[in-house]
Design an enzyme around this catalytic site. Structure first.
Site, PDB file in Angstrom:
ATOM      1  N   ASP A  68       0.767  -1.042   0.047  1.00 53.31           N
ATOM      2  CA  ASP A  68      -0.095   0.074  -0.094  1.00 53.31           C
ATOM      3  C   ASP A  68       0.798   1.372   0.007  1.00 53.31           C
ATOM      4  OD1 ASP A  68      -2.376  -1.252  -0.110  1.00 53.31           O
ATOM      5  OD2 ASP A  68      -2.463  -1.519   2.015  1.00 53.31           O
ATOM      6  N   GLY A 184      -6.453   3.075   6.860  1.00 58.00           N
ATOM      7  CA  GLY A 184      -5.077   3.058   7.348  1.00 58.00           C
ATOM      8  C   GLY A 184      -4.886   3.470   8.608  1.00 58.00           C
ATOM      9  N   ASN A 186      -6.066   5.865  10.437  1.00 54.00           N
ATOM     10  CA  ASN A 186      -7.051   5.838  10.883  1.00 54.00           C
ATOM     11  C   ASN A 186      -7.925   4.888  11.522  1.00 54.00           C
ATOM     12  OD1 ASN A 186      -9.746   8.039  11.147  1.00 54.00           O
ATOM     13  ND2 ASN A 186     -10.548   6.219   9.997  1.00 54.00           N
ATOM     14  N   SER A 188      -6.487   2.059  12.590  1.00 56.02           N
ATOM     15  CA  SER A 188      -5.827   1.653  13.691  1.00 56.02           C
ATOM     16  C   SER A 188      -5.889   2.500  15.004  1.00 56.02           C
ATOM     17  CB  SER A 188      -4.066   1.713  13.561  1.00 56.02           C
ATOM     18  OG  SER A 188      -3.771   0.767  12.327  1.00 56.02           O
TER      19      SER A 188
END
Length: 286
Positions: A68, A184, A186, A188
């Site tokens: 990613d 992403g 956010n 986590s």
């Protein structure tokens, strides 16, 4: 003739794929390829992963082999060109990748036959303002994060949406995310997952020193200001701002980060019947 640019992150699982064989297959199918060079050293702020200056102007797409992070870097560099991206997963999660490595030749077949759709993702535009002057501006596909620096202590920030104060927070910082970036950092940090076609931003606190701090979802037409505030334990370089996880820019109390929707979008090639929830379950719940 279909022209395909190729970016490979050699620090991931690149040894698992024979790039020469992939290039030969493209030519066998009547296409052409252009391998973009990966820079051996990172430029300032680690923003320029590849050199896209020699990408043919009539390239039909760029195939990005990596995780990613590689796809995000390529998206930032290619956004101004409008050339679509086809992600091939060589990473761990590979949530942004369209295909796994085992299906790379089927993906090439689909591109050659024109059997794909374009899915456009919008970006953030951020500005760092010091003493009333813009000292840095850049775009981000995933997120822009204002966070504490090297010191293991909370920072104080104030968040405004369209000039209206939303909150004053004491904690590790603030994430402003696009729908793309909502899965992403956010995710986590406990932020809300946003569907890819939603025209909104997510604003989420990082480890707030409070029992009632909550995230906010706002229109992508909004302008967001994040002010770094003084507190009784402030240090001159205690905070940073990072665009898509790149090396942070130091912030001092009194500095401001302005965030809005970028005029640029990133087109991704979809050759499969993409289902967000199916991909989410497969990548994050398995």
């Amino acid at each position: 003739m279909t022209k395909i640019g190729i970016i490979v992150n050699h620090s991931t699982r690149a040894a698992e794929v024979d790039i020469d064989k992939v290039c030969a297959y493209i030519e066998e199918k009547g296409g052409s390829f252009h391998r973009l060079k990966v820079k051996s050293g990172s430029a300032e702020l680690m923003e320029n992963f590849t050199d896209i200056t020699d990408l043919p102007k009539d390239a039909d797409c760029v195939m990005v082999l990596g995780g990613d992070g590689t796809i995000i870097q390529a998206a930032r560099e290619l956004a101004a060109t409008g050339v679509p991206i086809l992600g091939v997963n060589l990473g761990t999660v590979g949530f942004l990748a369209e295909v796994e490595l085992a299906y790379i030749y089927k993906a090439i077949d689909a591109v050659m036959a024109g059997k794909y759709k374009l899915e456009k993702r919008f970006m953030l535009k951020g500005r760092v303002i010091k003493d009333g002057k813009i000292v840095y501006d850049a775009n981000a596909l995933n997120d822009i994060v204002v966070a504490r620096g090297n010191l293991v202590r909370a920072i104080s920030t104030t968040v405004y949406i369209d000039g209206n104060q939303v909150s004053s927070l004491h904690g590790d910082g603030i994430i402003v995310t696009t729908p793309t970036g909502s899965t992403g950092y956010n995710l986590s940090a406990g932020g809300t997952i946003i569907l890819p076609d939603a025209e909104v931003f997510g604003i989420h606190p990082i480890c707030p020193h409070s029992l009632n701090s909550r995230g906010v979802i706002t229109s992508s037409a909004s302008k967001i200001d994040i002010d770094v505030e003084w507190n009784k334990r402030s240090e001159p370089d205690e905070a940073i701002v990072s665009f898509d996880g790149n090396k942070g820019i130091r912030l001092m109390p009194g500095d401001k980060v302005q965030i809005m929707k970028s005029e640029l979008t990133v087109p991704f090639l979809r050759i499969n019947d993409f289902n967000f929830f199916e991909s989410y379950r497969k990548k994050f719940l398995s």
